[in-house]
Design a protein around this motif. Structure first.
Motif, PDB file in Angstrom:
ATOM      1  N   LEU A  44      47.989 -12.988 -11.616  1.00 25.81           N
ATOM      2  CA  LEU A  44      46.741 -12.216 -11.642  1.00 25.81           C
ATOM      3  C   LEU A  44      46.224 -11.997 -10.228  1.00 25.81           C
ATOM      4  N   ALA A  45      46.341 -13.012  -9.399  1.00 22.89           N
ATOM      5  CA  ALA A  45      45.888 -12.889  -8.011  1.00 22.89           C
ATOM      6  C   ALA A  45      46.700 -11.822  -7.262  1.00 22.89           C
ATOM      7  N   PHE A  46      47.971 -11.710  -7.575  1.00 19.99           N
ATOM      8  CA  PHE A  46      48.851 -10.751  -6.903  1.00 19.99           C
ATOM      9  C   PHE A  46      49.097  -9.496  -7.740  1.00 19.99           C
ATOM     10  N   ALA A  47      48.174  -9.170  -8.626  1.00 18.64           N
ATOM     11  CA  ALA A  47      48.333  -8.006  -9.510  1.00 18.64           C
ATOM     12  C   ALA A  47      48.511  -6.712  -8.722  1.00 18.64           C
ATOM     13  N   ASP A  48      47.790  -6.553  -7.616  1.00 16.41           N
ATOM     14  CA  ASP A  48      47.938  -5.338  -6.802  1.00 16.41           C
ATOM     15  C   ASP A  48      49.327  -5.247  -6.192  1.00 16.41           C
TER      16      ASP A  48
END
Length: 66
Positions: A44-48
């Motif tokens: 989720l933190a690295f979704a981008d």
């Protein structure tokens, strides 16, 4: 191993990289990933990054500045 570049990888490859780089050890006191990413799972933190909107290093830098 360096993070795959967005233009040279698939969404699945980027997701697999994040999962392998920040595995959940099911022991938050030992792992620290959740604390590093302010209670968010690494995917989720690295979704981008996974979605191809921002390079891995740019996302990581955001969390290092906080």
């Amino acid at each position: 191993m360096d993070a795959p570049k967005i233009g040279e990888s698939t969404r699945e490859e980027r997701s697999a990289y994040v999962s392998a780089r920040f595995p959940c050890l099911s022991d938050c006191d030992l792992c620290g990933n959740c604390a590093t990413f302010h209670g968010r799972e690494p995917l989720l933190a690295f979704a981008d990054y996974v979605a191809g909107r921002e390079e891995f290093g740019d996302v990581l830098a955001r969390y290092r500045r906080r």
